[in-house]
Scaffold this motif. Sequence first.
Motif, PDB file in Angstrom:
ATOM      1  N   GLN A 192       0.840  -1.188   0.000  1.00 11.16           N
ATOM      2  CA  GLN A 192       0.000   0.000   0.000  1.00 11.16           C
ATOM      3  C   GLN A 192       0.879   1.242   0.000  1.00 11.16           C
ATOM      4  O   GLN A 192       1.886   1.295   0.719  1.00 11.16           O
ATOM      5  N   PRO A 193       0.520   2.269  -0.764  1.00  7.78           N
ATOM      6  CA  PRO A 193       1.323   3.494  -0.754  1.00  7.78           C
ATOM      7  C   PRO A 193       1.171   4.248   0.555  1.00  7.78           C
ATOM      8  O   PRO A 193       0.167   4.098   1.264  1.00  7.78           O
ATOM      9  N   THR A 194       2.169   5.057   0.854  1.00  9.53           N
ATOM     10  CA  THR A 194       2.101   5.934   2.022  1.00  9.53           C
ATOM     11  C   THR A 194       1.615   7.324   1.645  1.00  9.53           C
ATOM     12  O   THR A 194       1.047   8.030   2.478  1.00  9.53           O
ATOM     13  N   ASP A 195       1.848   7.723   0.376  1.00  9.75           N
ATOM     14  CA  ASP A 195       1.464   9.049  -0.093  1.00  9.75           C
ATOM     15  C   ASP A 195       0.875   8.946  -1.498  1.00  9.75           C
ATOM     16  O   ASP A 195       1.367   8.158  -2.322  1.00  9.75           O
ATOM     17  N   VAL A 196      -0.154   9.760  -1.755  1.00  8.86           N
ATOM     18  CA  VAL A 196      -0.834   9.747  -3.053  1.00  8.86           C
ATOM     19  C   VAL A 196      -0.968  11.180  -3.552  1.00  8.86           C
ATOM     20  O   VAL A 196      -1.424  12.062  -2.820  1.00  8.86           O
ATOM     21  N   TYR A 197      -0.550  11.398  -4.797  1.00  4.74           N
ATOM     22  CA  TYR A 197      -0.746  12.710  -5.427  1.00  4.74           C
ATOM     23  C   TYR A 197      -1.387  12.483  -6.792  1.00  4.74           C
ATOM     24  O   TYR A 197      -0.986  11.584  -7.548  1.00  4.74           O
ATOM     25  N   ALA A 198      -2.383  13.300  -7.142  1.00  8.87           N
ATOM     26  CA  ALA A 198      -3.025  13.196  -8.451  1.00  8.87           C
ATOM     27  C   ALA A 198      -3.524  14.555  -8.902  1.00  8.87           C
ATOM     28  O   ALA A 198      -3.872  15.416  -8.079  1.00  8.87           O
ATOM     29  N   ASN A 199      -3.530  14.771 -10.213  1.00 13.70           N
ATOM     30  CA  ASN A 199      -4.211  15.940 -10.771  1.00 13.70           C
ATOM     31  C   ASN A 199      -5.055  15.491 -11.952  1.00 13.70           C
ATOM     32  O   ASN A 199      -4.898  14.369 -12.450  1.00 13.70           O
ATOM     33  N   ALA A 200      -5.971  16.353 -12.380  1.00 12.42           N
ATOM     34  CA  ALA A 200      -6.957  15.903 -13.355  1.00 12.42           C
ATOM     35  C   ALA A 200      -7.381  17.016 -14.297  1.00 12.42           C
ATOM     36  O   ALA A 200      -7.356  18.198 -13.947  1.00 12.42           O
ATOM     37  N   ARG A 201      -7.782  16.625 -15.488  1.00 10.73           N
ATOM     38  CA  ARG A 201      -8.494  17.499 -16.414  1.00 10.73           C
ATOM     39  C   ARG A 201      -9.983  17.264 -16.177  1.00 10.73           C
ATOM     40  O   ARG A 201     -10.466  16.122 -16.294  1.00 10.73           O
ATOM     41  N   THR A 211      -9.177  13.055 -17.710  1.00  8.76           N
ATOM     42  CA  THR A 211      -7.776  12.624 -17.708  1.00  8.76           C
ATOM     43  C   THR A 211      -7.229  12.811 -16.296  1.00  8.76           C
ATOM     44  O   THR A 211      -7.463  13.861 -15.685  1.00  8.76           O
ATOM     45  N   VAL A 212      -6.531  11.802 -15.806  1.00 10.17           N
ATOM     46  CA  VAL A 212      -5.927  11.868 -14.469  1.00 10.17           C
ATOM     47  C   VAL A 212      -4.510  11.319 -14.540  1.00 10.17           C
ATOM     48  O   VAL A 212      -4.260  10.307 -15.216  1.00 10.17           O
ATOM     49  N   ALA A 213      -3.590  11.975 -13.863  1.00  7.88           N
ATOM     50  CA  ALA A 213      -2.221  11.475 -13.721  1.00  7.88           C
ATOM     51  C   ALA A 213      -1.818  11.615 -12.264  1.00  7.88           C
ATOM     52  O   ALA A 213      -2.223  12.574 -11.592  1.00  7.88           O
ATOM     53  N   GLY A 214      -1.051  10.665 -11.777  1.00  4.91           N
ATOM     54  CA  GLY A 214      -0.690  10.728 -10.364  1.00  4.91           C
ATOM     55  C   GLY A 214       0.548   9.926 -10.017  1.00  4.91           C
ATOM     56  O   GLY A 214       1.123   9.213 -10.858  1.00  4.91           O
ATOM     57  N   VAL A 215       0.947  10.042  -8.757  1.00  7.60           N
ATOM     58  CA  VAL A 215       2.138   9.383  -8.230  1.00  7.60           C
ATOM     59  C   VAL A 215       1.792   8.716  -6.907  1.00  7.60           C
ATOM     60  O   VAL A 215       1.117   9.309  -6.054  1.00  7.60           O
ATOM     61  N   LEU A 216       2.264   7.484  -6.739  1.00  6.00           N
ATOM     62  CA  LEU A 216       2.132   6.752  -5.482  1.00  6.00           C
ATOM     63  C   LEU A 216       3.522   6.533  -4.911  1.00  6.00           C
ATOM     64  O   LEU A 216       4.437   6.098  -5.622  1.00  6.00           O
ATOM     65  N   SER A 217       3.690   6.825  -3.627  1.00  3.03           N
ATOM     66  CA  SER A 217       4.974   6.617  -2.954  1.00  3.03           C
ATOM     67  C   SER A 217       4.826   5.514  -1.914  1.00  3.03           C
ATOM     68  O   SER A 217       3.834   5.482  -1.176  1.00  3.03           O
ATOM     69  N   ALA A 224       5.749   5.042  -7.956  1.00  2.00           N
ATOM     70  CA  ALA A 224       4.932   4.558  -9.060  1.00  2.00           C
ATOM     71  C   ALA A 224       4.128   5.713  -9.633  1.00  2.00           C
ATOM     72  O   ALA A 224       3.706   6.618  -8.909  1.00  2.00           O
ATOM     73  N   SER A 225       3.904   5.677 -10.936  1.00  2.00           N
ATOM     74  CA  SER A 225       3.055   6.687 -11.570  1.00  2.00           C
ATOM     75  C   SER A 225       1.911   5.986 -12.296  1.00  2.00           C
ATOM     76  O   SER A 225       2.055   4.856 -12.770  1.00  2.00           O
ATOM     77  N   PHE A 226       0.788   6.673 -12.359  1.00  2.00           N
ATOM     78  CA  PHE A 226      -0.358   6.120 -13.076  1.00  2.00           C
ATOM     79  C   PHE A 226      -1.010   7.224 -13.897  1.00  2.00           C
ATOM     80  O   PHE A 226      -0.923   8.409 -13.551  1.00  2.00           O
ATOM     81  N   ASP A 227      -1.647   6.852 -14.992  1.00  2.00           N
ATOM     82  CA  ASP A 227      -2.433   7.811 -15.759  1.00  2.00           C
ATOM     83  C   ASP A 227      -3.578   7.080 -16.436  1.00  2.00           C
ATOM     84  O   ASP A 227      -3.495   5.884 -16.743  1.00  2.00           O
ATOM     85  N   CYS A 228      -4.668   7.825 -16.639  1.00  2.00           N
ATOM     86  CA  CYS A 228      -5.839   7.277 -17.317  1.00  2.00           C
ATOM     87  C   CYS A 228      -6.513   8.419 -18.063  1.00  2.00           C
ATOM     88  O   CYS A 228      -6.383   9.583 -17.680  1.00  2.00           O
ATOM     89  N   SER A 229      -7.237   8.081 -19.137  1.00  2.00           N
ATOM     90  CA  SER A 229      -7.825   9.167 -19.920  1.00  2.00           C
ATOM     91  C   SER A 229      -8.936   8.679 -20.837  1.00  2.00           C
ATOM     92  O   SER A 229      -8.872   7.569 -21.381  1.00  2.00           O
ATOM     93  N   PHE A 230      -9.958   9.541 -20.989  1.00  2.00           N
ATOM     94  CA  PHE A 230     -10.973   9.391 -22.021  1.00  2.00           C
ATOM     95  C   PHE A 230     -10.639  10.254 -23.246  1.00  2.00           C
ATOM     96  O   PHE A 230     -11.430  10.286 -24.195  1.00  2.00           O
ATOM     97  N   ASP A 231      -9.525  10.979 -23.215  1.00  2.00           N
ATOM     98  CA  ASP A 231      -9.243  12.024 -24.201  1.00  2.00           C
ATOM     99  C   ASP A 231      -8.209  11.634 -25.249  1.00  2.00           C
ATOM    100  O   ASP A 231      -7.918  12.438 -26.145  1.00  2.00           O
TER     101      ASP A 231
END
Length: 331
Positions: A192-201, A211-217, A224-231
Amino acid sequence: MSKVNWGVLSTAMIGQEQVIPAIQRSSNGEVVAIASRGEKAISVAEKLDIPTAYTSYEELLADPNIDAVYIPLPNSLHKEWVLEAAKKGKHVLCEKTAGLDYDELKEMIDACVHHGVTFMEAFMYQFHPQHAKVKELITSGAIGDVSFMRASFSYLLTDESNIRLDRSLGGGALYDIGCYTIHSICNILNDQPTDVYANARIPEKFNVDTTVAGVLSFENDIQASFDCSFDVTPRQTYQVVGSQGTIEVVGPYRPDANESGEGFIRVVKSNGETEEYSVAGDQYKLQVEHFVDSVIEKKQPSYTNEKMLNHMKVMDAAFHSIETGKSIKLS
């Protein structure tokens, strides 16, 4: 009990095209009924060779011949019908994302525990054997010490009337496909991550994240980085990066969308050596068979209540980060 009789709440396409055929292919389950609000279930039942069609969800849940239900309703309706199914003593496989937040999911799980029924969120991808192969490669030291992972899932959504763009129905890219990227990172890293950061369109006309992109620590210094998008163009992949190489999985979430229908793993080592693996697996069938085995054996599925709640904690943190613009620490 050697087989489970299934009922399906709604005529959603994921049910018609994937899960109902998977139950029909399974060795331990049979679809005996489907329900809709209105008459649509009648034509779907005829098309898919389902014996009984109901024109209300309540009628299906009242059927004593049904042991378990599959719920592919819009996200915002999951809680209501999971609770109703549990009250009627039906085991529940609920399409992801099962709850809109941790509190919703906890209420659903608690209700199922109280009524003595098995509950599982339908993250079907995790039952594909390609992910066990990735874990085996990591454990064997194939890429050395892991320090980074990246996961991506996208497709171009042009239909502005699609329920995935409706906030009131639990729409948005993070709920729909970003959940897979976050889930796979925690699943493959087994942490499990200790910290989560994400931003979104978030387009104003939809008021949902497209659209969302983020970082898990993680505590062990893995990022780790993740991204997802309908765009953007369709993409689905994850990479695990280590001190001596990289593992890439092409088509980790819907390998059935690949031309071969198989999962494809590529290992590229620091010395230039490359290894490739094609891994076959019917992930929807494996999911329903595992769920039914858990019902028959009266035990929790491998995707336990605790794992489901842990995943929802990360999702909640990602949404909180989008709202506040800050990194969120998980307790």
